[in-house]
Design an enzyme around this catalytic site. Structure first.
Site, mmCIF file in Angstrom:
data_model
loop_
_atom_site.group_PDB
_atom_site.id
_atom_site.type_symbol
_atom_site.label_atom_id
_atom_site.label_comp_id
_atom_site.label_asym_id
_atom_site.label_seq_id
_atom_site.Cartn_x
_atom_site.Cartn_y
_atom_site.Cartn_z
ATOM 1 N N HIS A 313 0.854 -1.193 0.000
ATOM 2 C CA HIS A 313 0.000 0.000 0.000
ATOM 3 C C HIS A 313 0.888 1.242 0.000
ATOM 4 O O HIS A 313 1.945 1.257 0.636
ATOM 5 C CB HIS A 313 -0.892 0.018 1.248
ATOM 6 C CG HIS A 313 -2.084 0.896 1.104
ATOM 7 N ND1 HIS A 313 -2.028 2.250 1.362
ATOM 8 C CD2 HIS A 313 -3.341 0.639 0.699
ATOM 9 C CE1 HIS A 313 -3.223 2.779 1.131
ATOM 10 N NE2 HIS A 313 -4.034 1.811 0.727
ATOM 11 N N ASP A 371 -7.862 -5.399 -0.114
ATOM 12 C CA ASP A 371 -8.294 -6.274 -1.210
ATOM 13 C C ASP A 371 -7.892 -7.729 -1.025
ATOM 14 O O ASP A 371 -8.298 -8.583 -1.813
ATOM 15 C CB ASP A 371 -7.704 -5.755 -2.535
ATOM 16 C CG ASP A 371 -8.295 -4.409 -2.886
ATOM 17 O OD1 ASP A 371 -7.535 -3.459 -3.124
ATOM 18 O OD2 ASP A 371 -9.532 -4.298 -2.877
HETATM 19 C C1 SDX Z 1 -6.238 0.058 -2.953
HETATM 20 O O1 SDX Z 1 -4.446 4.538 -2.063
HETATM 21 C C2 SDX Z 1 -5.427 3.925 -1.411
HETATM 22 O O2 SDX Z 1 -5.848 4.315 -0.347
HETATM 23 C C3 SDX Z 1 -6.031 2.763 -2.160
HETATM 24 C C4 SDX Z 1 -7.023 1.896 -1.405
HETATM 25 C C5 SDX Z 1 -8.295 2.652 -1.135
HETATM 26 O O3 SDX Z 1 -9.021 2.244 -0.207
HETATM 27 O O4 SDX Z 1 -8.638 3.567 -1.940
HETATM 28 O O5 SDX Z 1 -6.454 1.459 -0.199
HETATM 29 C C6 SDX Z 1 -7.401 0.662 -2.247
HETATM 30 O O6 SDX Z 1 -5.979 0.423 -4.063
HETATM 31 C C7 SDX Z 1 -5.360 -0.923 -2.206
HETATM 32 C C8 SDX Z 1 -4.117 -1.365 -3.036
HETATM 33 C C9 SDX Z 1 -4.590 -2.449 -4.004
HETATM 34 N N1 SDX Z 1 -3.507 -2.829 -4.930
HETATM 35 C C10 SDX Z 1 -2.891 -4.004 -4.849
HETATM 36 O O7 SDX Z 1 -3.077 -4.828 -3.958
HETATM 37 C C11 SDX Z 1 -1.951 -4.284 -6.029
HETATM 38 C C12 SDX Z 1 -0.633 -4.842 -5.478
HETATM 39 N N2 SDX Z 1 0.039 -3.790 -4.734
HETATM 40 C C13 SDX Z 1 0.962 -2.955 -5.461
HETATM 41 O O8 SDX Z 1 0.894 -2.865 -6.809
HETATM 42 C C14 SDX Z 1 1.497 -1.773 -4.673
HETATM 43 O O9 SDX Z 1 1.738 -2.208 -3.403
HETATM 44 C C15 SDX Z 1 0.635 -0.522 -4.624
HETATM 45 C C16 SDX Z 1 0.241 -0.059 -5.973
HETATM 46 C C17 SDX Z 1 -0.576 -0.760 -3.818
HETATM 47 C C18 SDX Z 1 1.479 0.571 -3.933
HETATM 48 O O10 SDX Z 1 2.526 0.834 -4.773
HETATM 49 P P1 SDX Z 1 3.625 1.957 -4.418
HETATM 50 O O11 SDX Z 1 3.317 2.680 -3.179
HETATM 51 O O12 SDX Z 1 3.865 2.758 -5.649
HETATM 52 O O13 SDX Z 1 4.845 1.072 -4.066
HETATM 53 P P2 SDX Z 1 5.824 0.474 -5.120
HETATM 54 O O14 SDX Z 1 5.075 -0.135 -6.281
HETATM 55 O O15 SDX Z 1 6.859 1.493 -5.411
HETATM 56 O O16 SDX Z 1 6.457 -0.747 -4.286
HETATM 57 C C19 SDX Z 1 7.539 -0.529 -3.383
HETATM 58 C C20 SDX Z 1 8.360 -1.818 -3.479
HETATM 59 C C21 SDX Z 1 8.776 -2.161 -4.910
HETATM 60 O O17 SDX Z 1 9.954 -2.946 -4.823
HETATM 61 P P3 SDX Z 1 11.422 -2.196 -5.024
HETATM 62 O O18 SDX Z 1 11.326 -1.467 -6.348
HETATM 63 O O19 SDX Z 1 11.522 -1.243 -3.832
HETATM 64 O O20 SDX Z 1 12.417 -3.321 -5.009
HETATM 65 O O21 SDX Z 1 7.557 -2.931 -3.034
HETATM 66 C C22 SDX Z 1 7.354 -3.840 -4.120
HETATM 67 C C23 SDX Z 1 7.675 -3.082 -5.393
HETATM 68 O O22 SDX Z 1 8.133 -3.979 -6.412
HETATM 69 N N3 SDX Z 1 5.934 -4.223 -4.069
HETATM 70 C C24 SDX Z 1 5.490 -5.454 -4.262
HETATM 71 C C25 SDX Z 1 4.104 -5.373 -4.069
HETATM 72 N N4 SDX Z 1 3.756 -4.114 -3.778
HETATM 73 C C26 SDX Z 1 4.896 -3.412 -3.776
HETATM 74 N N5 SDX Z 1 6.132 -6.620 -4.588
HETATM 75 C C27 SDX Z 1 5.342 -7.711 -4.702
HETATM 76 N N6 SDX Z 1 3.995 -7.714 -4.531
HETATM 77 C C28 SDX Z 1 3.350 -6.563 -4.211
HETATM 78 N N7 SDX Z 1 2.020 -6.571 -4.044
#
Ligand code: SDX
Length: 436
Positions: A313, A371
């Site tokens: 998140h 989720d």
């Molecule tokens: C919702 O914003 C809100 O409030 C949203 C929400 C709401 O109520 O409105 O809470 C609802 O959208 C919840 C989130 C749902 N999405 C997912 O579950 C999809 C999977 N999660 C990710 O794609 C990610 O965690 C995000 C999009 C939610 C957040 O992404 P960020 O903040 O941009 O973080 P990032 O992608 O830069 O990740 C940081 C690191 C990265 O690794 P490095 O580059 O540092 O090595 O963490 C890793 C990412 O690769 N990472 C994951 C991961 N999420 C982040 N690796 C594996 N699996 C994951 N799910």
């Protein structure tokens, strides 16, 4: 917001004059550096793609403490609201700032109940879609189409017009989502009934048929009502920011909410619940718990493009409090429906157990989000996977419209218009065709 006695000074290594900015404090959470005069005083912009360090507005609706894993709607902790209130109480709270008393609840519930019907013409809109259209495509279209039916409340500067639009959207979303589902099933639409609860009415519109009476299962009704509460609002997430930016042009609320529905659809946002259940089903079909280790290696391999959907998140760097409540709801519903051995729930619990011990997830502070478990509960209730995000949109409508209303209630609000760092071609002449 209150002016802090602290100031921020921006100085430049080339001797350009320093610039001082005021710092403002909220009631809780990070202070903000007010940079509104930056461009005028320096000719420079800030640069913050993804708005990782940007407060786009002032708001009093929802507060999230990402480090502590806390979520407050108008100051009330989500854990208390989920147990002591129903979804319409939460709608009243998010819209008005306080929980309703008995009289206010009766009046609000009656208002919403008497706006659940949609114009019969909307039935023809659905006829234009293929039966296998994704429900979010249908919902985006139907919500935007609502603006064609309410010419009596188009003055967004009029609080009364904004109020009736909020009531209409909250009241009609269940009807529209249920219509999208019935259309996909080739079944007749079921009309709302005024003698049922908001959530009971939705369940009946979803699963009843004209052939027999439908009895609302109270365990399912309570569980779905709690799912709505957990999804009602969440500060300035992507879809809420979309609604604010869209609404800032002065467009009508139905168009702005339709933009929010479209944004929520993405798998990085509200589409994650559908993607998470698909991930669990695929994993279950390819070996289940025995293959979790292999799957997790793919998740940790950047080149795989595989993410653990429902994890991570932008704000929560601790356990999403909604995920905890959703897991509890999962256990209650599965037990009540005799599904306590649901293999997907066991698989999800195993994925969570492994992830929370794995340095890759621990170092990146990746925890289950709202989720991760919501799909399992919805699937147990009988809601098809493709409808999960539409259910999320149904619940989030109150948050979107309350944030839209808060923005428009501020007489100083402006149309949102970000700038850019331009790295394209500078001026050049058009070459003759034979020189291109
Ligand atoms: C919702 O914003 C809100 O409030 C949203 C929400 C709401 O109520 O409105 O809470 C609802 O959208 C919840 C989130 C749902 N999405 C997912 O579950 C999809 C999977 N999660 C990710 O794609 C990610 O965690 C995000 C999009 C939610 C957040 O992404 P960020 O903040 O941009 O973080 P990032 O992608 O830069 O990740 C940081 C690191 C990265 O690794 P490095 O580059 O540092 O090595 O963490 C890793 C990412 O690769 N990472 C994951 C991961 N999420 C982040 N690796 C594996 N699996 C994951 N799910």
């Amino acid at each position: 917001m209150n002016l802090s006695d602290k100031k921020a000074t921006l100085s430049f290594s080339d001797g350009s004059p320093s610039v001082e900015f005021p710092v403002y404090k909220g009631t809780v959470g990070p202070d903000v550096v007010d940079i509104r005069k930056l461009y005028g005083q320096t000719g420079m912009f800030t640069f913050d793609p993804g708005f990782m360090s940007t407060a786009a507005c002032e708001s009093g609706i929802t507060y999230i403490d990402g480090d502590k894993g806390e979520l407050l709607y108008r100051g009330f902790p989500i854990e208390q609201l989920a147990v002591n209130c129903d979804f319409l109480d939460i709608c009243y709270l998010i819209l008005n700032g306080e929980l309703p008393n008995g009289e206010q609840k009766k009046d609000f519930d009656t208002q919403v109940t008497h706006h659940t019907l949609v114009n019969e013409q909307l039935h023809f809109f659905l006829r234009g879609f293929r039966r296998d259209a994704h429900p979010m495509a249908v919902l985006t279209g139907l919500v935007g189409a609502l603006s064609a039916f309410y010419h009596d409340s188009t003055d967004i500067t009029n609080p009364e017009h904004r109020h009736i639009s909020a009531i209409r959207l909250i009241a009609k979303m269940p009807t529209l989502v249920a219509m999208a589902y019935k259309y996909s099933q080739g079944q007749p639409f079921i009309y709302p009934r005024n003698d049922l609860s908001y959530t009971g009415n939705f369940l009946r519109m979803m699963f009843a048929t004209p052939c027999e009476d439908y009895k609302v299962n109270e365990v399912v009704e309570r569980a779905l009502d709690r799912i709505f509460i957990l999804h009602a609002d969440h500060e300035q997430n992507a879809s809420t920011s979309t609604v604010r930016l869209c609404g800032s042009s002065g467009t009508n609320p139905f168009a702005a909410i339709s933009a929010g529905v479209a944004c929520l659809w993405g798998p990085a946002h509200g589409g994650a619940n559908e993607a998470c259940l698909q991930m669990l089903e695929e994993l279950q079909a390819n070996g289940g718990v025995a293959k979790v280790g292999e799957f997790m290696e793919k998740v940790k391999d950047k080149n795989s493009g595989v993410r653990l959907m429902g994890f991570g998140h932008r704000v929560y760097k601790n356990y999403d409090p909604r995920a905890k409540l959703m897991q509890e709801t999962c256990k209650e519903v599965l037990a009540a429906l005799g599904l306590e051995n649901d293999p997907l729930f066991k698989l999800a619990m195993e994925l969570e157990r492994i992830a929370l011990e794995d340095p890759y997830f621990v170092q990146r502070k990746l925890y289950p989000n709202v989720d991760f478990y919501s799909g399992i509960v919805q699937r147990a209730i009988g809601i098809p996977t493709s409808l999960f995000t539409a259910i999320f949109a149904l619940a989030r409508t109150v948050g979107w419209i309350a944030q839209w209303n808060e923005m428009l209630s501020d007489p100083d609000y402006k149309i949102g218009r970000p700038r850019q760092l331009f790295t394209g071609h500078v001026t050049r002449d058009v070459p003759e065709m034979n020189k291109r």
